[in-house]
Design a protein around this motif. Sequence first.
Motif, mmCIF file in Angstrom:
data_model
loop_
_atom_site.group_PDB
_atom_site.id
_atom_site.type_symbol
_atom_site.label_atom_id
_atom_site.label_comp_id
_atom_site.label_asym_id
_atom_site.label_seq_id
_atom_site.Cartn_x
_atom_site.Cartn_y
_atom_site.Cartn_z
ATOM 1 N N GLN A 267 2.866 -5.580 -14.920
ATOM 2 C CA GLN A 267 2.416 -5.683 -13.535
ATOM 3 C C GLN A 267 3.377 -4.969 -12.582
ATOM 4 N N ILE A 268 4.668 -5.071 -12.842
ATOM 5 C CA ILE A 268 5.653 -4.357 -12.027
ATOM 6 C C ILE A 268 5.437 -2.847 -12.122
ATOM 7 N N GLN A 269 5.081 -2.367 -13.297
ATOM 8 C CA GLN A 269 4.840 -0.932 -13.468
ATOM 9 C C GLN A 269 3.745 -0.439 -12.526
ATOM 10 N N ASN B 279 2.182 2.364 -7.181
ATOM 11 C CA ASN B 279 1.426 2.341 -5.931
ATOM 12 C C ASN B 279 1.998 1.272 -5.003
ATOM 13 N N GLU B 280 2.816 1.692 -4.058
ATOM 14 C CA GLU B 280 3.470 0.756 -3.129
ATOM 15 C C GLU B 280 2.488 0.113 -2.153
ATOM 16 N N ASN B 281 1.263 0.634 -2.077
ATOM 17 C CA ASN B 281 0.271 0.076 -1.155
ATOM 18 C C ASN B 281 -0.424 -1.165 -1.711
ATOM 19 N N LEU B 282 -0.178 -1.476 -2.963
ATOM 20 C CA LEU B 282 -0.822 -2.641 -3.569
ATOM 21 C C LEU B 282 -0.257 -3.943 -2.981
ATOM 22 N N ARG C 216 -4.879 -3.620 -0.955
ATOM 23 C CA ARG C 216 -5.538 -3.093 -2.150
ATOM 24 C C ARG C 216 -5.013 -3.821 -3.383
ATOM 25 N N VAL C 217 -5.825 -3.794 -4.446
ATOM 26 C CA VAL C 217 -5.571 -4.597 -5.641
ATOM 27 C C VAL C 217 -5.698 -3.723 -6.889
ATOM 28 N N ASP C 218 -4.941 -4.052 -7.920
ATOM 29 C CA ASP C 218 -5.084 -3.380 -9.212
ATOM 30 C C ASP C 218 -4.998 -4.432 -10.316
#
Length: 298
Positions: free
Chosen positions: A107-109, A114-117, A194-196
């Motif tokens: 998850q850290i990766q 993407n710093e916007n997450l 935003r989400v991943d």
Amino acid sequence: MALVSVIIPTHKRAKYLKEAISSVFLQTYSDWELIIIDDNPLNSEDQKKTKAVVDTFPFQEKIKYIPHKNSLGGAAARNTGIGAARGKYIAFLDDDDLWEESKLEKQIQLFKKNENLGLVYCKMYGFTGTQKKCVPQDYLVRGDIYKDILAMNFMATCTVMVKKECFDKVGMFDVTLPSRQDHDMFLRICKGYRVDFVEEYLAGMRLHQNRISRNVEKKQNGWNLFLKKWKKELDRFPRIKNRVYASYNWEMGRVYYYCQQYSSARRHLFKVIRYNKFKFKAHILFLASLLRIDIRLK
């Protein structure tokens, strides 16, 4: 400063807590602090058992143990943990659940890419003892997922990692909700971030009879307050609103049925069928409630 703050709220589950804490110590990602919120009454037997479990672990400097004076509930315990957290990211783990060893690392990766997450989640499996049961989880979405999460909560608290700044902007867990606090929180986060996701089963939920989600009264009251709180948003999207009310009635219909409250079950199941006449599981449970026979559906 630890990069990830892991928060474990615990209440009357000392027998499971050691496994949960161990799954944090076994993480391949090591830059974390562990915050354990003891929500048992101060000086109670449960509190003493919980503290004894915590004291068995090495590297006590990585553990912050915070006892509540009185039991305040899971949402309040998580809020206490967030307030004490020093990390840039926060991950939640219930006292009876587990993580796979690479959960935090993967998850850290994604956050680094993407710093916007604002939030990263993963797949979840159920387990009893050492047996895992991976249920296919096909509904995985990334990006702007606000409408998706409004329609259906497909994330569990133990699967998410959240950027701490999110809580500064959207607030803490709503302690007035007896249930669905996680759905409410995810909605507030997803409305502005935003989400991943990591497409792997990295979090495990223990399957047993004593999960809070089986409490009918809490579940019903939680749904009622949740629907009231998000009514204006649901009114903006009629199709989503229909899906949410269908989910509500299906969930409550099943819960009432399994608690053998058959008339209440039928009331909700009938509404499910009205929303979707092809929901065959609702037909089956409705008939089973009439016959008062016990069947189990996923």
